[in-house]
Design an enzyme around this catalytic site. Sequence first.
Site, PDB file in Angstrom:
ATOM      1  N   SER A   4      23.269  34.533  87.065  1.00 30.40           N
ATOM      2  CA  SER A   4      21.944  34.173  87.652  1.00 30.40           C
ATOM      3  C   SER A   4      21.744  32.708  86.970  1.00 30.40           C
ATOM      4  O   SER A   4      22.187  32.660  85.694  1.00 30.40           O
ATOM      5  CB  SER A   4      20.676  34.947  87.558  1.00 30.40           C
ATOM      6  OG  SER A   4      20.384  35.334  85.849  1.00 30.40           O
ATOM      7  N   GLU A  18      19.050  29.225  86.068  1.00 37.13           N
ATOM      8  CA  GLU A  18      17.751  28.730  85.809  1.00 37.13           C
ATOM      9  C   GLU A  18      17.592  27.324  85.968  1.00 37.13           C
ATOM     10  O   GLU A  18      18.372  26.550  85.542  1.00 37.13           O
ATOM     11  CB  GLU A  18      16.979  29.264  84.537  1.00 37.13           C
ATOM     12  CG  GLU A  18      15.654  28.679  84.442  1.00 37.13           C
ATOM     13  CD  GLU A  18      14.897  29.058  82.941  1.00 37.13           C
ATOM     14  OE1 GLU A  18      14.882  30.281  82.596  1.00 37.13           O
ATOM     15  OE2 GLU A  18      14.658  28.175  82.275  1.00 37.13           O
ATOM     16  N   PHE A  45      14.543  22.445  69.342  1.00 37.38           N
ATOM     17  CA  PHE A  45      13.967  23.483  70.207  1.00 37.38           C
ATOM     18  C   PHE A  45      14.085  24.778  69.709  1.00 37.38           C
ATOM     19  O   PHE A  45      12.928  25.695  69.755  1.00 37.38           O
ATOM     20  CB  PHE A  45      14.999  23.723  71.281  1.00 37.38           C
ATOM     21  CG  PHE A  45      14.632  23.084  72.658  1.00 37.38           C
ATOM     22  CD1 PHE A  45      14.258  21.641  72.718  1.00 37.38           C
ATOM     23  CD2 PHE A  45      14.816  23.859  73.698  1.00 37.38           C
ATOM     24  CE1 PHE A  45      13.760  21.145  74.095  1.00 37.38           C
ATOM     25  CE2 PHE A  45      14.398  23.254  75.098  1.00 37.38           C
ATOM     26  CZ  PHE A  45      13.949  21.920  74.898  1.00 37.38           C
ATOM     27  N   HIS A  76      22.496  35.291  82.423  1.00 36.92           N
ATOM     28  CA  HIS A  76      21.661  34.343  83.114  1.00 36.92           C
ATOM     29  C   HIS A  76      21.824  33.048  82.459  1.00 36.92           C
ATOM     30  O   HIS A  76      21.875  33.011  80.925  1.00 36.92           O
ATOM     31  CB  HIS A  76      20.025  34.909  82.732  1.00 36.92           C
ATOM     32  CG  HIS A  76      19.063  33.877  83.256  1.00 36.92           C
ATOM     33  ND1 HIS A  76      18.933  34.032  84.592  1.00 36.92           N
ATOM     34  CD2 HIS A  76      18.236  32.947  82.701  1.00 36.92           C
ATOM     35  CE1 HIS A  76      17.488  33.247  84.687  1.00 36.92           C
ATOM     36  NE2 HIS A  76      17.386  32.451  83.586  1.00 36.92           N
ATOM     37  N   ASP A 115       2.801  29.448  77.318  1.00 37.09           N
ATOM     38  CA  ASP A 115       2.391  29.041  76.075  1.00 37.09           C
ATOM     39  C   ASP A 115       1.332  27.945  76.272  1.00 37.09           C
ATOM     40  O   ASP A 115       1.060  27.496  77.337  1.00 37.09           O
ATOM     41  CB  ASP A 115       3.759  28.166  75.308  1.00 37.09           C
ATOM     42  CG  ASP A 115       4.644  28.995  74.831  1.00 37.09           C
ATOM     43  OD1 ASP A 115       4.273  30.349  74.433  1.00 37.09           O
ATOM     44  OD2 ASP A 115       5.805  28.947  74.992  1.00 37.09           O
TER      45      ASP A 115
HETATM   46  C1  LIG Z   1      13.737  34.057  80.314  1.00 35.76           C
HETATM   47  C2  LIG Z   1      12.402  33.221  79.872  1.00 35.76           C
HETATM   48  C3  LIG Z   1      11.897  32.433  80.835  1.00 35.76           C
HETATM   49  C4  LIG Z   1      10.644  31.677  80.528  1.00 35.76           C
HETATM   50  N1  LIG Z   1      10.052  30.643  81.571  1.00 35.76           N
HETATM   51  C5  LIG Z   1       8.967  30.039  81.171  1.00 35.76           C
HETATM   52  C6  LIG Z   1       8.469  29.343  82.203  1.00 35.76           C
HETATM   53  O1  LIG Z   1       8.752  29.211  83.308  1.00 35.76           O
HETATM   54  N2  LIG Z   1       7.274  28.671  81.797  1.00 35.76           N
HETATM   55  C7  LIG Z   1       6.859  28.828  80.624  1.00 35.76           C
HETATM   56  O2  LIG Z   1       5.651  28.043  80.204  1.00 35.76           O
HETATM   57  N3  LIG Z   1       7.396  29.501  79.634  1.00 35.76           N
HETATM   58  C8  LIG Z   1       8.374  30.262  80.070  1.00 35.76           C
HETATM   59  N4  LIG Z   1       9.034  30.951  78.988  1.00 35.76           N
HETATM   60  C9  LIG Z   1       8.403  31.212  77.473  1.00 35.76           C
HETATM   61  C10 LIG Z   1       7.362  32.101  77.393  1.00 35.76           C
HETATM   62  O3  LIG Z   1       6.211  31.869  78.219  1.00 35.76           O
HETATM   63  C11 LIG Z   1       6.992  31.882  76.086  1.00 35.76           C
HETATM   64  O4  LIG Z   1       7.872  32.616  75.003  1.00 35.76           O
HETATM   65  C12 LIG Z   1       5.370  32.855  75.647  1.00 35.76           C
HETATM   66  O5  LIG Z   1       5.293  32.479  74.236  1.00 35.76           O
HETATM   67  C13 LIG Z   1       5.731  34.144  75.473  1.00 35.76           C
HETATM   68  O6  LIG Z   1       5.959  34.929  77.005  1.00 35.76           O
HETATM   69  P1  LIG Z   1       6.060  36.337  77.328  1.00 35.76           P
HETATM   70  O7  LIG Z   1       6.171  36.362  78.800  1.00 35.76           O
HETATM   71  O8  LIG Z   1       7.206  36.903  76.457  1.00 35.76           O
HETATM   72  O9  LIG Z   1       4.845  36.968  76.566  1.00 35.76           O
HETATM   73  P2  LIG Z   1       4.407  38.337  75.974  1.00 35.76           P
HETATM   74  O10 LIG Z   1       5.096  39.530  76.654  1.00 35.76           O
HETATM   75  O11 LIG Z   1       3.022  38.545  76.745  1.00 35.76           O
HETATM   76  O12 LIG Z   1       4.288  38.306  74.694  1.00 35.76           O
HETATM   77  C14 LIG Z   1       3.609  37.268  73.822  1.00 35.76           C
HETATM   78  C15 LIG Z   1       3.495  37.624  72.472  1.00 35.76           C
HETATM   79  O13 LIG Z   1       2.209  38.291  72.475  1.00 35.76           O
HETATM   80  C16 LIG Z   1       2.536  39.650  71.778  1.00 35.76           C
HETATM   81  N5  LIG Z   1       1.809  40.560  72.507  1.00 35.76           N
HETATM   82  C17 LIG Z   1       1.891  41.282  73.673  1.00 35.76           C
HETATM   83  N6  LIG Z   1       0.982  42.015  73.878  1.00 35.76           N
HETATM   84  C18 LIG Z   1      -0.156  41.857  72.838  1.00 35.76           C
HETATM   85  C19 LIG Z   1      -1.362  42.068  72.732  1.00 35.76           C
HETATM   86  N7  LIG Z   1      -1.908  43.041  73.267  1.00 35.76           N
HETATM   87  N8  LIG Z   1      -1.794  41.967  71.667  1.00 35.76           N
HETATM   88  C20 LIG Z   1      -1.475  40.927  70.625  1.00 35.76           C
HETATM   89  N9  LIG Z   1      -0.147  40.580  70.965  1.00 35.76           N
HETATM   90  C21 LIG Z   1       0.510  40.773  71.892  1.00 35.76           C
HETATM   91  C22 LIG Z   1       4.014  39.949  72.095  1.00 35.76           C
HETATM   92  O14 LIG Z   1       4.498  40.568  70.808  1.00 35.76           O
HETATM   93  C23 LIG Z   1       4.695  38.027  71.850  1.00 35.76           C
HETATM   94  O15 LIG Z   1       4.765  37.815  70.454  1.00 35.76           O
HETATM   95  C24 LIG Z   1      10.270  31.773  79.321  1.00 35.76           C
HETATM   96  C25 LIG Z   1      10.820  32.592  78.260  1.00 35.76           C
HETATM   97  C26 LIG Z   1      12.078  33.210  78.645  1.00 35.76           C
HETATM   98  C27 LIG Z   1      12.661  34.349  77.502  1.00 35.76           C
END
Ligand SMILES: Cc1cc2nc3c(=O)[nH]c(=O)nc-3n(C[C@H](O)[C@H](O)[C@H](O)COP(=O)(O)OP(=O)(O)OC[C@H]3O[C@@H](n4cnc5c(N)ncnc54)[C@H](O)[C@@H]3O)c2cc1C
Length: 327
Positions: free
Chosen positions: A47, A49, A249, A299, A141
């Site tokens: 895949s 991105e 980064f 990916h 973020d």
């Molecule tokens: C494959 C991939 C694609 C991405 N694409 C994008 C994109 O298109 N746009 C963008 O803006 N960013 C993108 N990101 C970055 C991502 O948005 C960031 O890494 C963000 O900081 C975390 O997203 P997450 O979905 O992993 O968050 P989550 O899974 O919600 O976790 C975020 C953090 O919060 C902690 N956490 C989870 N639940 C709780 C809770 N209940 N209480 C306290 N802490 C908690 C987790 O341990 C983790 O440290 C991408 C990252 C990856 C790996």
Amino acid sequence: MPSAEPQLSRWVMNDTAIQAPLERWLTGPRFAALPARDASHRAPALSFEFFPPSTEALEHQLWHCIRRLEPLAPRFVSVTYGAGGSTHARTHATLARILGETTLTPAAHLTCVNASRDEIDAIARSYWELGIRHIVALRGDVPGGGAYVPRPDGYAYAVDLVAGLRRIADFEISVAAYPEVHPEAPSPQADLDNLKRKLDAGATRAITNYFFDAETYLRFLERALAAGITAPIVPGIMPVSNYAQAVRFSALSGIAVPSWLGHLFDGLEQDHETRRMVAAVVAAEQVRVLQACGIDEFHFYTLNRPDLVYAIAHILGVRSATLPERA
Ligand SMILES: Cc1cc2nc3c(=O)[nH]c(=O)nc-3n(C[C@H](O)[C@H](O)[C@H](O)COP(=O)(O)OP(=O)(O)OC[C@H]3O[C@@H](n4cnc5c(N)ncnc54)[C@H](O)[C@@H]3O)c2cc1C
């Protein structure tokens, strides 16, 4: 002959400092042969991105990239969603064009930051109506940095978004995973628990942040398996030709940059051509180690540049298919 059986634990290296060379050579990692040109070789699923372009020149670059990679018949291609939803319109337009003008299956990234649940639900519905069936569900973020504080009317974390999407439509959902632990996670275990919650909530695949050491990823898989995760955790591969940028980064994302990588790029600051060749070799070696270990899904973070990814896919045994005529 050494066995090429894929077995995770074999890839966790022994302490090389205290081993004699032969012992080290005989107990270290074993590489399977390069993909053979016969029926026994199954090409891995790929895949890609992309990010949505902000200028006409970048649009041109993206479409050159898409056209070059399209014949590799990836399982899906995903389009990112800018920090805080800043690229919403461009993400949507890119997805619509991919759906309308290519043979590719697009997946839409969607984040929780800066939006209410109603706003996000409306975007998800609009994707479904457009024909998008796959969402990469993320927390996102805070634009410009700063501590993340969930909105009371929003989806707090990616797990909540996954659950919300499941209520809206029968999307395929992928989520993010962090072999080197997400920088805000209280502990590696808490981060792993979070990943499991996202998969239990309805995601069917995780895609990792990029990493440089195959061993880091393989150890992470072992921990995930021990935690009861069985869904694929697809390695996210980023071919790096700009070392200085990769260091910047990676520091932000808590990703370790091994000293050997710096050594490989040392002295090539003004030598773009050689840097690209080094980048191809580094990424090809990384995926070959993983492939030899049995990993058969990858990916690629393309950064909208196709050539390195195309070459690495070729080394993995993926070949261009003749595209069907579009009606
Ligand atoms: C494959 C991939 C694609 C991405 N694409 C994008 C994109 O298109 N746009 C963008 O803006 N960013 C993108 N990101 C970055 C991502 O948005 C960031 O890494 C963000 O900081 C975390 O997203 P997450 O979905 O992993 O968050 P989550 O899974 O919600 O976790 C975020 C953090 O919060 C902690 N956490 C989870 N639940 C709780 C809770 N209940 N209480 C306290 N802490 C908690 C987790 O341990 C983790 O440290 C991408 C990252 C990856 C790996």
